[in-house]
Design a protein around this motif. Structure first.
Motif, PDB file in Angstrom:
ATOM      1  N   MET A 159     -26.564  10.735  -1.204  1.00 29.28           N
ATOM      2  CA  MET A 159     -27.468   9.791  -1.866  1.00 29.28           C
ATOM      3  C   MET A 159     -27.948  10.299  -3.223  1.00 29.28           C
ATOM      4  O   MET A 159     -28.342   9.503  -4.079  1.00 29.28           O
ATOM      5  CB  MET A 159     -28.684   9.502  -0.978  1.00 29.28           C
ATOM      6  N   VAL A 160     -27.910  11.638  -3.414  1.00 36.94           N
ATOM      7  CA  VAL A 160     -28.416  12.237  -4.659  1.00 36.94           C
ATOM      8  C   VAL A 160     -27.463  13.339  -5.126  1.00 36.94           C
ATOM      9  O   VAL A 160     -27.810  14.521  -5.147  1.00 36.94           O
ATOM     10  CB  VAL A 160     -29.846  12.793  -4.468  1.00 36.94           C
ATOM     11  N   PRO A 161     -26.230  12.996  -5.508  1.00 38.63           N
ATOM     12  CA  PRO A 161     -25.251  14.028  -5.871  1.00 38.63           C
ATOM     13  C   PRO A 161     -25.625  14.763  -7.154  1.00 38.63           C
ATOM     14  O   PRO A 161     -26.403  14.272  -7.978  1.00 38.63           O
ATOM     15  CB  PRO A 161     -23.957  13.225  -6.056  1.00 38.63           C
ATOM     16  N   ALA A 162     -25.041  15.960  -7.296  1.00 41.60           N
ATOM     17  CA  ALA A 162     -25.232  16.732  -8.523  1.00 41.60           C
ATOM     18  C   ALA A 162     -24.423  16.110  -9.653  1.00 41.60           C
ATOM     19  O   ALA A 162     -23.520  15.293  -9.431  1.00 41.60           O
ATOM     20  CB  ALA A 162     -24.805  18.177  -8.289  1.00 41.60           C
ATOM     21  N   ILE A 163     -24.735  16.505 -10.879  1.00 41.51           N
ATOM     22  CA  ILE A 163     -23.941  16.061 -12.032  1.00 41.51           C
ATOM     23  C   ILE A 163     -22.530  16.629 -11.896  1.00 41.51           C
ATOM     24  O   ILE A 163     -22.365  17.805 -11.543  1.00 41.51           O
ATOM     25  CB  ILE A 163     -24.598  16.531 -13.354  1.00 41.51           C
ATOM     26  N   PRO A 164     -21.488  15.839 -12.142  1.00 45.30           N
ATOM     27  CA  PRO A 164     -20.119  16.336 -12.011  1.00 45.30           C
ATOM     28  C   PRO A 164     -19.878  17.619 -12.810  1.00 45.30           C
ATOM     29  O   PRO A 164     -20.436  17.799 -13.906  1.00 45.30           O
ATOM     30  CB  PRO A 164     -19.271  15.180 -12.559  1.00 45.30           C
ATOM     31  N   GLN A 165     -19.050  18.510 -12.249  1.00 43.55           N
ATOM     32  CA  GLN A 165     -18.804  19.818 -12.848  1.00 43.55           C
ATOM     33  C   GLN A 165     -18.292  19.707 -14.279  1.00 43.55           C
ATOM     34  O   GLN A 165     -18.726  20.443 -15.169  1.00 43.55           O
ATOM     35  CB  GLN A 165     -17.793  20.595 -11.984  1.00 43.55           C
ATOM     36  N   GLU A 166     -17.363  18.784 -14.511  1.00 46.98           N
ATOM     37  CA  GLU A 166     -16.788  18.680 -15.856  1.00 46.98           C
ATOM     38  C   GLU A 166     -17.837  18.280 -16.895  1.00 46.98           C
ATOM     39  O   GLU A 166     -17.781  18.703 -18.055  1.00 46.98           O
ATOM     40  CB  GLU A 166     -15.611  17.697 -15.871  1.00 46.98           C
ATOM     41  N   GLU A 167     -18.792  17.448 -16.479  1.00 42.18           N
ATOM     42  CA  GLU A 167     -19.862  17.054 -17.402  1.00 42.18           C
ATOM     43  C   GLU A 167     -20.780  18.238 -17.699  1.00 42.18           C
ATOM     44  O   GLU A 167     -21.241  18.408 -18.828  1.00 42.18           O
ATOM     45  CB  GLU A 167     -20.669  15.899 -16.815  1.00 42.18           C
ATOM     46  N   LEU A 214     -28.148  21.066  -9.104  1.00 39.26           N
ATOM     47  CA  LEU A 214     -28.827  20.767  -7.845  1.00 39.26           C
ATOM     48  C   LEU A 214     -28.493  19.364  -7.367  1.00 39.26           C
ATOM     49  O   LEU A 214     -28.423  18.430  -8.165  1.00 39.26           O
ATOM     50  CB  LEU A 214     -30.350  20.851  -8.010  1.00 39.26           C
ATOM     51  N   LYS A 215     -28.298  19.212  -6.056  1.00 42.38           N
ATOM     52  CA  LYS A 215     -28.237  17.866  -5.491  1.00 42.38           C
ATOM     53  C   LYS A 215     -29.661  17.301  -5.520  1.00 42.38           C
ATOM     54  O   LYS A 215     -30.575  17.892  -4.988  1.00 42.38           O
ATOM     55  CB  LYS A 215     -27.685  17.914  -4.064  1.00 42.38           C
ATOM     56  N   GLY A 216     -29.827  16.176  -6.170  1.00 40.43           N
ATOM     57  CA  GLY A 216     -31.166  15.634  -6.408  1.00 40.43           C
ATOM     58  C   GLY A 216     -31.761  16.130  -7.711  1.00 40.43           C
ATOM     59  O   GLY A 216     -32.906  15.799  -8.033  1.00 40.43           O
ATOM     60  N   GLY A 217     -30.986  16.910  -8.467  1.00 38.70           N
ATOM     61  CA  GLY A 217     -31.501  17.502  -9.706  1.00 38.70           C
ATOM     62  C   GLY A 217     -31.863  16.474 -10.755  1.00 38.70           C
ATOM     63  O   GLY A 217     -32.878  16.611 -11.455  1.00 38.70           O
ATOM     64  N   MET A 218     -31.039  15.426 -10.899  1.00 34.29           N
ATOM     65  CA  MET A 218     -31.363  14.386 -11.878  1.00 34.29           C
ATOM     66  C   MET A 218     -32.655  13.669 -11.501  1.00 34.29           C
ATOM     67  O   MET A 218     -33.465  13.315 -12.356  1.00 34.29           O
ATOM     68  CB  MET A 218     -30.221  13.372 -11.961  1.00 34.29           C
ATOM     69  N   GLY A 219     -32.871  13.474 -10.188  1.00 33.85           N
ATOM     70  CA  GLY A 219     -34.131  12.870  -9.735  1.00 33.85           C
ATOM     71  C   GLY A 219     -35.312  13.772 -10.050  1.00 33.85           C
ATOM     72  O   GLY A 219     -36.369  13.297 -10.480  1.00 33.85           O
ATOM     73  N   LEU A 220     -35.128  15.088  -9.838  1.00 32.05           N
ATOM     74  CA  LEU A 220     -36.182  16.044 -10.192  1.00 32.05           C
ATOM     75  C   LEU A 220     -36.488  15.974 -11.683  1.00 32.05           C
ATOM     76  O   LEU A 220     -37.654  16.071 -12.092  1.00 32.05           O
ATOM     77  CB  LEU A 220     -35.745  17.463  -9.827  1.00 32.05           C
ATOM     78  N   ALA A 221     -35.450  15.825 -12.493  1.00 31.25           N
ATOM     79  CA  ALA A 221     -35.657  15.707 -13.939  1.00 31.25           C
ATOM     80  C   ALA A 221     -36.500  14.478 -14.260  1.00 31.25           C
ATOM     81  O   ALA A 221     -37.375  14.528 -15.140  1.00 31.25           O
ATOM     82  CB  ALA A 221     -34.312  15.627 -14.657  1.00 31.25           C
ATOM     83  N   ILE A 222     -36.264  13.375 -13.540  1.00 29.69           N
ATOM     84  CA  ILE A 222     -37.047  12.156 -13.763  1.00 29.69           C
ATOM     85  C   ILE A 222     -38.518  12.407 -13.433  1.00 29.69           C
ATOM     86  O   ILE A 222     -39.421  11.948 -14.144  1.00 29.69           O
ATOM     87  CB  ILE A 222     -36.506  10.994 -12.911  1.00 29.69           C
ATOM     88  N   VAL A 223     -38.786  13.147 -12.348  1.00 33.64           N
ATOM     89  CA  VAL A 223     -40.171  13.461 -11.978  1.00 33.64           C
ATOM     90  C   VAL A 223     -40.833  14.293 -13.074  1.00 33.64           C
ATOM     91  O   VAL A 223     -41.980  14.032 -13.478  1.00 33.64           O
ATOM     92  CB  VAL A 223     -40.222  14.215 -10.631  1.00 33.64           C
TER      93      VAL A 223
END
Length: 441
Positions: free
Chosen positions: A205-213, A95-104
């Motif tokens: 401003m809130v990209p997804a985690i890179p595909q390779e990662e 998800l775009k913004g997914g890492m931010g959602l994880a922080i929440v």
């Protein structure tokens, strides 16, 4: 005004004067209370002090404080929180913004395990701020979501704020925990919704985690990690809060089981050793001693303020406020919000709130609703520049590339979200009463 009432005003001014001079809060409370109390009454006023101090240190409800602190510090020091951020972040990485959602989500879990804002902001900031920036997140958004998620510990049970408010307001801890559950989750949902919308309208401003990662960690491995890393702390939180809200255990009993559960989690994951145990006990002792020392030093201040007629002054002040009970409540919320710039929540709870409380106790206002309003108000003040404590906590652990301006700019949208949540809570008191009514409290 009488001479003693002028002394009451002088005592409050003296307290703030000591703070400006850099005197610790607890010492400022004790010195100003003793000095002005003796000027007004001599030493006789403080004959009641031993009984009040004894009441603080033997308060069974307050015994939950060091136990919940131990529970949260153990999850932090054993690095379980670090794995939580990594696993949940990868689970939402598409998800775009997914890492931010994880922080929440981690903020909710950390808040539900420790209830200590400083510990949550520092931990999440150390673990996730640089990785978020490395993955292309805007520095302001990354800083804002960490600060806002870290302050969820103010409202998500078992918040230390709610435990102390229960003692001050004469409500049961379980009632306040139940009353805070829905508002806390609504606020977390609003933070998450903002990040989702940001991902839709400003994905850069809130990209997804890179595909390779993401490909480096297979779906099966990710599922196994979720079961191993996320479910145990989640089960611990639900067991502790569920036993309180369900009436199975008193808060202090549930807190002891939470502390034991965190200890066993660290043991079974192979992260418990003598060094970790020493650090956990040290931090728990320091934090608990700080809280109780402030509570004890607040007693002479409270005695002197009441004895000098300060309560009558506060009543007179509220009589000037238009709008009846709702006007008084709005005035008090404004004062508490402003005090949040300068004072820690514990001083506001034990000094400012008792001054205002008699005005509302006979007005028919639901004390549980009042407590949640105060807790969410204090939470908002943690984010507000220039003196928001969460901003200072994050700046202390932020990399040099993240400036104070980045942090201040980043928290502004989140302040707006929390203010909106506070307004909703004010307009719809049923958000706090629904769950307590459902379980018959």
């Amino acid at each position: 005004m009488t001479g003693n009432e002028w002394l009451a005003i002088g005592m409050v001014g003296g307290f703030f004067g000591f703070l400006v001079l850099g005197v610790p809060v607890a010492i400022s409370l004790a010195i100003s209370g003793f000095a002005f109390g003796i000027m007004g009454f001599g030493t006789g006023l403080f004959n009641l002090l031993p009984a009040r101090v004894y009441g603080v240190v033997t308060n069974y409800t307050l015994l939950a404080l060091p136990l919940f602190i131990f529970m949260g510090v153990m999850l932090e020091k054993s690095k379980l929180a670090e794995e939580l951020i990594d696993v949940i972040g990868h689970a939402m990485g598409r998800l775009k913004g997914g890492m931010g959602l994880a922080i929440v989500i981690v903020g909710v879990l950390m808040g539900a395990s420790s209830g200590v804002v400083g510990a949550t902001v520092v931990t999440v900031g150390l673990l996730s701020l640089q990785p978020l920036i490395n993955r292309g997140y805007d520095k302001g958004v990354a800083s804002g979501v960490i600060c806002a998620s870290g302050t969820l510990g103010q409202i998500i049970p078992p918040s230390l704020v709610l435990i102390l408010l229960a003692d001050i307001l004469g409500e049961s801890v379980g009632t306040l925990f139940a009353a805070a559950m829905v508002p806390g989750l609504i606020l977390a949902g609003m933070l998450g919704l903002y990040l989702v919308l940001l991902g839709i309208f400003k994905p850069e401003m809130v990209p997804a985690i890179p595909q390779e990662e993401r490909d480096a960690l297979g779906s099966r491995d990710l599922l196994i990690k979720i079961v191993k890393v996320v479910l145990p702390p989640l089960a611990l939180v639900f067991a502790v809060l569920g036993s309180i809200v369900g009436g199975i255990a008193a808060p202090t009993e549930a807190a002891s089981m939470g502390a034991l559960g965190a200890l066993l989690l660290a043991l079974f994951t192979g992260r418990l050793n003598l060094g970790v145990m020493r650090d956990v006990l040290h931090d728990t002792l320091i934090t608990s001693a700080m809280v109780f020392f402030i509570l004890i030093c607040a007693q002479p201040f409270g005695l002197a303020f009441r004895g000098l007629g300060g309560e009558g002054l506060v009543h007179a002040m509220f009589e000037w406020v238009p709008g009846g009970d709702m006007g008084n409540l709005l005035f008090m919320m404004g004062v508490i919000f402003i005090l949040g710039f300068f004072l820690e929540w514990i001083e506001i709870s034990y000094i400012a709130l008792p001054m205002f409380l008699p005005v509302f106790q006979n007005s028919g206002i639901d004390m549980a609703w009042l407590a949640i309003l105060v807790a969410m108000n204090l939470q908002t003040s943690f984010l507000t520049p220039p003196f928001g404590w969460a901003l200072f906590f994050l700046k202390g652990v932020a990399p040099p590339s993240v400036s104070t301006v980045n942090i201040y700019r980043g928290v502004i949208p989140f302040i707006g979200i929390q203010a909106l949540a506070l307004i909703l809570l004010f307009i719809f008191p049923g958000l706090t009463s629904w769950l307590p009514d459902l379980i018959g409290w």
